[in-house]
Design a protein around this motif. Structure first.
Motif, PDB file in Angstrom:
ATOM      1  N   ARG A 162       1.850  -7.880 -14.451  1.00 39.18           N
ATOM      2  CA  ARG A 162       2.883  -6.925 -14.859  1.00 39.18           C
ATOM      3  C   ARG A 162       3.274  -6.068 -13.652  1.00 39.18           C
ATOM      4  N   LEU A 163       4.525  -5.724 -13.593  1.00 41.35           N
ATOM      5  CA  LEU A 163       4.984  -4.864 -12.511  1.00 41.35           C
ATOM      6  C   LEU A 163       4.428  -3.463 -12.717  1.00 41.35           C
ATOM      7  N   ASN A 164       3.880  -2.907 -11.656  1.00 43.39           N
ATOM      8  CA  ASN A 164       3.325  -1.566 -11.735  1.00 43.39           C
ATOM      9  C   ASN A 164       4.435  -0.573 -12.067  1.00 43.39           C
ATOM     10  N   PRO A 165       4.274   0.282 -13.090  1.00 39.89           N
ATOM     11  CA  PRO A 165       5.351   1.184 -13.509  1.00 39.89           C
ATOM     12  C   PRO A 165       5.671   2.267 -12.489  1.00 39.89           C
ATOM     13  N   VAL A 166       4.786   2.511 -11.560  1.00 37.16           N
ATOM     14  CA  VAL A 166       4.997   3.571 -10.573  1.00 37.16           C
ATOM     15  C   VAL A 166       5.526   3.013  -9.258  1.00 37.16           C
ATOM     16  N   ASN A 167       5.019   1.841  -8.865  1.00 33.60           N
ATOM     17  CA  ASN A 167       5.381   1.256  -7.577  1.00 33.60           C
ATOM     18  C   ASN A 167       5.882  -0.169  -7.800  1.00 33.60           C
ATOM     19  N   ASP A 168       7.169  -0.421  -7.580  1.00 33.28           N
ATOM     20  CA  ASP A 168       7.729  -1.734  -7.865  1.00 33.28           C
ATOM     21  C   ASP A 168       7.390  -2.763  -6.793  1.00 33.28           C
ATOM     22  N   GLN A 169       6.565  -2.397  -5.820  1.00 34.88           N
ATOM     23  CA  GLN A 169       6.077  -3.361  -4.850  1.00 34.88           C
ATOM     24  C   GLN A 169       4.640  -3.763  -5.133  1.00 34.88           C
ATOM     25  N   VAL A 170       4.137  -3.374  -6.293  1.00 37.42           N
ATOM     26  CA  VAL A 170       2.758  -3.678  -6.676  1.00 37.42           C
ATOM     27  C   VAL A 170       2.761  -4.359  -8.029  1.00 37.42           C
ATOM     28  N   VAL A 171       2.021  -5.433  -8.138  1.00 34.15           N
ATOM     29  CA  VAL A 171       1.875  -6.159  -9.393  1.00 34.15           C
ATOM     30  C   VAL A 171       0.435  -6.032  -9.870  1.00 34.15           C
ATOM     31  N   ASP A 172       0.259  -5.673 -11.142  1.00 31.44           N
ATOM     32  CA  ASP A 172      -1.068  -5.513 -11.725  1.00 31.44           C
ATOM     33  C   ASP A 172      -1.482  -6.779 -12.465  1.00 31.44           C
ATOM     34  N   LEU A 173      -2.752  -7.114 -12.371  1.00 30.27           N
ATOM     35  CA  LEU A 173      -3.312  -8.245 -13.110  1.00 30.27           C
ATOM     36  C   LEU A 173      -4.053  -7.724 -14.335  1.00 30.27           C
ATOM     37  N   TYR A 174      -3.705  -8.230 -15.513  1.00 28.42           N
ATOM     38  CA  TYR A 174      -4.367  -7.889 -16.768  1.00 28.42           C
ATOM     39  C   TYR A 174      -4.984  -9.148 -17.364  1.00 28.42           C
ATOM     40  N   CYS A 175      -6.143  -9.000 -17.998  1.00 25.18           N
ATOM     41  CA  CYS A 175      -6.762 -10.141 -18.671  1.00 25.18           C
ATOM     42  C   CYS A 175      -7.418  -9.693 -19.974  1.00 25.18           C
ATOM     43  N   PHE A 176      -7.286 -10.533 -20.994  1.00 28.08           N
ATOM     44  CA  PHE A 176      -8.092 -10.408 -22.201  1.00 28.08           C
ATOM     45  C   PHE A 176      -9.212 -11.431 -22.061  1.00 28.08           C
ATOM     46  N   PRO A 177     -10.451 -11.007 -21.883  1.00 26.92           N
ATOM     47  CA  PRO A 177     -11.507 -11.935 -21.462  1.00 26.92           C
ATOM     48  C   PRO A 177     -11.946 -12.883 -22.562  1.00 26.92           C
ATOM     49  N   ALA A 178     -12.398 -14.044 -22.140  1.00 26.83           N
ATOM     50  CA  ALA A 178     -13.056 -14.974 -23.043  1.00 26.83           C
ATOM     51  C   ALA A 178     -14.459 -14.468 -23.338  1.00 26.83           C
ATOM     52  N   THR A 179     -15.049 -14.957 -24.408  1.00 30.10           N
ATOM     53  CA  THR A 179     -16.385 -14.469 -24.789  1.00 30.10           C
ATOM     54  C   THR A 179     -17.435 -14.832 -23.760  1.00 30.10           C
ATOM     55  N   ASN A 180     -17.190 -15.874 -22.963  1.00 28.69           N
ATOM     56  CA  ASN A 180     -18.153 -16.273 -21.940  1.00 28.69           C
ATOM     57  C   ASN A 180     -17.691 -15.874 -20.545  1.00 28.69           C
ATOM     58  N   SER A 181     -16.860 -14.845 -20.472  1.00 25.61           N
ATOM     59  CA  SER A 181     -16.349 -14.405 -19.177  1.00 25.61           C
ATOM     60  C   SER A 181     -17.478 -13.944 -18.270  1.00 25.61           C
ATOM     61  N   SER A 182     -17.269 -14.157 -16.995  1.00 20.02           N
ATOM     62  CA  SER A 182     -18.223 -13.692 -16.001  1.00 20.02           C
ATOM     63  C   SER A 182     -18.231 -12.165 -15.969  1.00 20.02           C
ATOM     64  N   LYS A 183     -19.381 -11.576 -15.666  1.00 21.87           N
ATOM     65  CA  LYS A 183     -19.462 -10.125 -15.544  1.00 21.87           C
ATOM     66  C   LYS A 183     -18.853  -9.643 -14.230  1.00 21.87           C
ATOM     67  N   CYS A 184     -18.772 -10.516 -13.240  1.00 23.27           N
ATOM     68  CA  CYS A 184     -18.183 -10.151 -11.958  1.00 23.27           C
ATOM     69  C   CYS A 184     -17.079 -11.147 -11.617  1.00 23.27           C
ATOM     70  N   ILE A 185     -15.991 -10.631 -11.099  1.00 24.07           N
ATOM     71  CA  ILE A 185     -14.879 -11.475 -10.684  1.00 24.07           C
ATOM     72  C   ILE A 185     -14.369 -10.998  -9.332  1.00 24.07           C
ATOM     73  N   ALA A 186     -13.649 -11.882  -8.659  1.00 21.50           N
ATOM     74  CA  ALA A 186     -12.950 -11.536  -7.429  1.00 21.50           C
ATOM     75  C   ALA A 186     -11.557 -12.117  -7.511  1.00 21.50           C
ATOM     76  N   ALA A 187     -10.561 -11.365  -7.075  1.00 20.36           N
ATOM     77  CA  ALA A 187      -9.168 -11.816  -7.080  1.00 20.36           C
ATOM     78  C   ALA A 187      -8.613 -11.719  -5.669  1.00 20.36           C
ATOM     79  N   THR A 188      -7.989 -12.799  -5.216  1.00 18.19           N
ATOM     80  CA  THR A 188      -7.410 -12.861  -3.878  1.00 18.19           C
ATOM     81  C   THR A 188      -5.981 -13.358  -3.968  1.00 18.19           C
ATOM     82  N   VAL A 189      -5.061 -12.719  -3.256  1.00 20.70           N
ATOM     83  CA  VAL A 189      -3.663 -13.153  -3.195  1.00 20.70           C
ATOM     84  C   VAL A 189      -3.552 -14.282  -2.180  1.00 20.70           C
TER      85      VAL A 189
END
Length: 334
Positions: free
Chosen positions: A226-253
């Motif tokens: 989703r586009l960040n509502p404050v800064n239109d040059q920033v995109v936010d990542l949202y997730c609804f996790p699966a029940t077996n989701s990892s407790k730690c994640i890393a995200a790289t562009v």
């Protein structure tokens, strides 16, 4: 009683003992009461089981780590090295939330394996006088709801490769007001025993997430950008996790050629099997999972999402030289 919190914090031996008490006692009572109508003995079993269960609930959390060390489930080599930074001249960056007590700041040297994520589960704080007499000992929790027994790291409760060489690694500890007032000018020894968990990469998935279009991402759940509502040059990542989701994640562009842009953004949750329902729940207020360098929301690039699995549980001890509590109330530089 068995809400899984202790298991999430890597204290499964204590959790297993509690479950064993409840299951065995339940089976005995069912047999005695409904098979033989032996009410008196059933009441005795219930009383003994209740006492044992309560005793287990008050078992010091470090006991679980010591048991795991004996049976080989604790790493012999640590992916992190924590030590007192006696040369620190940096100011405290950010301030810990001050509850009803006083906050002390302990400068730390941090060295983390760049291929691991390390989380703090609890910290055992010990204060002793110069002659070795114990003055204060308590287990400090990172969980909310313990305002007088709470610890926080100015960088957060997660260490990764970005922590190495950081100009201000400070451990913040909230002390009860009466303890601080009584011992603030007493020279002595302070030690912090960290109960830690390390996480190793499990799988990496590449995904391109168009704006506002939920997509199923294996190992994560349903995610969207989703586009960040404050800064239109920033995109936010949202997730609804699966029940077996990892407790730690890393995200790289990634760039169009698939190469990484910038350092991975890592986030963990140590108190829930689901690491978050949205960015705020995952990373804390005001922090993003990942930022896409896209002007006006255009040119959204793919992401590399990495899941992590628990690698080990272990302890680290940081011992301070002779110090007064009042010397730790601000930055070392001041």
């Amino acid at each position: 009683m068995t809400n899984g919190e202790m298991a999430d914090l890597g204290n499964w031996p204590v959790q297993l003992a509690l479950l064993a008490i409840l299951v065995i006692a339940g089976a005995l009572i069912l047999g005695l009461q409904y098979g033989r109508r032996n009410t008196a003995t059933s009441r005795g079993v219930f009383a003994v089981a209740t006492i044992c269960a309560m005793a287990v609930l008050f078992t010091p959390r470090i006991a679980g780590y010591l048991i795991q060390r004996v049976n080989g489930n604790v790493a012999t080599t640590s992916p992190i090295r924590l030590s007192f930074d006696d040369q620190s001249k940096a100011d405290v960056i950010g301030k810990a939330q001050q509850f009803m007590g006083s906050v002390i700041y302990v400068p730390l040297k941090v060295a983390v394996d760049p291929n691991r994520i390390v989380t703090i589960n609890n910290v055992i704080l010990s204060i002793a006088s110069d002659d070795g007499k114990p003055l204060f000992l308590d287990t400090i929790s990172l969980a909310s709801g313990h305002p007088l027994r709470q610890v926080s790291n100015v960088l957060g409760g997660i260490f990764d490769g970005a922590s190495n060489g950081h100009k201000s690694n400070y451990q913040a500890v909230n002390l009860p007001s009466d303890v601080f007032a009584k011992f603030k000018n007493t020279p002595g020894r302070l030690s912090l025993i960290y109960l830690l968990s390390s996480y190793a990469p499990a799988a990496t998935i590449k995904a391109t997430l168009p704006f506002g279009v939920p997509q199923k991402v294996a190992g994560f759940g349903v995610c969207e950008t989703r586009l960040n509502p404050v800064n239109d040059q920033v995109v936010d990542l949202y997730c609804f996790p699966a029940t077996n989701s990892s407790k730690c994640i890393a995200a790289t562009v990634l760039d169009p050629a698939g190469a990484s842009i910038g350092a991975p953004q890592t986030r963990c949750s140590t108190t829930s099997t689901q690491w978050g329902l949205n960015t705020a729940a995952l990373t804390g207020p005001g922090q993003l999972v990942v930022e896409l360098p896209a002007a006006n929301g255009a040119g959204i690039r793919p992401l590399a999402l990495t899941t992590y699995k628990v690698a080990s549980h272990f302890t680290q001890t940081v011992v301070l030289p002779r110090v007064r509590l009042t010397d730790l109330t601000g930055s070392a530089g001041s």
